[in-house]
Design an enzyme around this catalytic site. Structure first.
Site, PDB file in Angstrom:
ATOM      1  N   HIS A 121      17.511  43.346   7.245  1.00  0.00           N
ATOM      2  CA  HIS A 121      18.424  44.400   7.716  1.00  0.00           C
ATOM      3  C   HIS A 121      19.473  44.785   6.682  1.00  0.00           C
ATOM      4  CE1 HIS A 121      17.324  43.184  12.132  1.00  0.00           C
ATOM      5  NE2 HIS A 121      16.384  43.894  11.547  1.00  0.00           N
ATOM      6  N   CYS A 129      24.928  55.989  -1.139  1.00  0.00           N
ATOM      7  CA  CYS A 129      25.289  57.258  -0.514  1.00  0.00           C
ATOM      8  C   CYS A 129      24.265  57.636   0.557  1.00  0.00           C
ATOM      9  CB  CYS A 129      25.474  58.358  -1.553  1.00  0.00           C
ATOM     10  SG  CYS A 129      23.951  58.955  -2.275  1.00  0.00           S
ATOM     11  N   CYS A 164      26.907  62.187  -6.626  1.00  0.00           N
ATOM     12  CA  CYS A 164      26.639  63.439  -5.898  1.00  0.00           C
ATOM     13  C   CYS A 164      27.725  63.814  -4.901  1.00  0.00           C
ATOM     14  CB  CYS A 164      25.283  63.337  -5.198  1.00  0.00           C
ATOM     15  SG  CYS A 164      25.272  62.124  -3.862  1.00  0.00           S
TER      16      CYS A 164
END
Ligand code: BJW
Length: 258
Positions: A121, A129, A164
């Site tokens: 997990h 991001c 970004c």
């Protein structure tokens, strides 16, 4: 704990050539890391962990969800591995063909000496991001000490990606998201070929992780469960050791390699 079954469990563990260990939040509970399905404490008690651990919650309230993960990250940094984590590292040293699979997003297995835990997990320590590119994000650890921690119930704005400018999210697997493919494949293969699978401190209700002990049982392995409470895995476990990780594991390991 039953007085006969621990003896049998120790015999089977000591004789096994291939061991798989599947852990859940219960293994870290005695290090002070709350389990997932216990009630949240303090200010966080107003929220349901199962609702916070979703992409929908993050998109709706990024500051709330990021604040929760920052609080958990700080708490894990302050925690120490317990004797259950250490016993698991001992099993690895005694039986080199041991695979440790964890659903936990902490790093307590690694800090106890486990070489290559498979994190089904994800991890609190690998934020990235939200875009498909999933650029890894690096940012400073919170300052040391409880007083400097993000406060319980606090909202914190997630950082922006340096590449970004998209929002950064925790590097964990939320409901409805795919588990890391290589990790899941390796875990399922190990379960297919092991002699003994130890499942420790998991409620066994979250899939596909809950499938791992079932794969082992249907492939002929002996499943041994360590948990103070009954779980749906009771039915497939050959031996159920009712106790906490620190009550059961050091004793089990000492008896297996007496
Ligand atoms: C002690 C102790 C002590 C206490 N010592 N013990 C099949 C059937 C039904 C549903 C599904 C299915 N397949 C998939 C699903 C949907 C869903 C799911 O499982 N839902 C169920 C809840 C109904 N699964 C998913 O969505 C998964 N993704 C998926 O299937 O994707 C498909 C897909 C494919 C391709 C493309 C796209 C999608 C993802 C699951 C991700 C789970 N994520 C979380 C959050 C991680 C981040 C975070 O930590 O915030 O993982 S949820 C949460 O549950 C967390 C845990 O790892 C996980 C398991 O919990 P765990 O570890 O068992 O903890 P608890 O608290 O439940 O139990 C603790 C236990 O310890 C208790 O038993 C105590 O008694 C015990 N204990 N003290 C020993 N001292």
């Amino acid at each position: 704990m039953d007085s006969v079954l621990p003896h049998r469990a120790a015999q089977l563990l000591g004789a096994a050539r291939r061991v798989v260990i599947l852990t859940g939040a219960g293994i870290s509970a005695e290090s002070g890391v709350p389990t997932f399905r216990d009630d949240l404490t303090g200010l966080w008690a107003r929220f349901d962990a199962q609702q916070l651990a979703t992409a929908e919650a993050f998109h709706a309230e990024p500051d709330l969800v990021w604040g929760w993960y920052e609080w958990r990250r700080a708490r894990v940094r302050r925690a120490e591995p317990n004797s259950g984590h250490l016993a698991i590292a001992t099993i690895e040293s005694r039986t080199p063909d041991t695979t440790v699979i964890t659903q936990n997003v902490d790093d307590l297995h690694e800090r106890a000496g486990t070489r290559a835990a498979i994190h089904l997990h994800g991890s609190l320590f690998t934020p990235h991001c939200v875009t498909a590119a999933a650029h890894p994000a690096t940012f400073p650890d919170p300052p040391d000490g409880e007083a400097a921690e993000p406060h319980e119930g606090g909202r914190i704005s997630p950082p922006r990606c340096a590449s970004c400018q998209a929002l950064v999210r925790p590097g964990v697997v939320w409901f409805g998201e795919a588990l890391p493919e290589a990790a899941l494949t390796t875990a399922a293969e190990a379960a297919t070929t092991c002699d003994v699978l130890l499942t420790i401190g998991t409620s066994g209700v979250v899939y596909p992780a809950a499938e791992i002990p079932r794969i082992a049982a249907s492939s002929g392995a002996t499943v041994i469960q360590v948990n103070p409470q009954p779980t749906p895995l009771d039915q497939i476990a050959a031996i159920n050791l009712r106790g906490t990780a620190t009550q059961v594991l050091p004793t089990l390991v000492a008896a297996a390699w007496r």
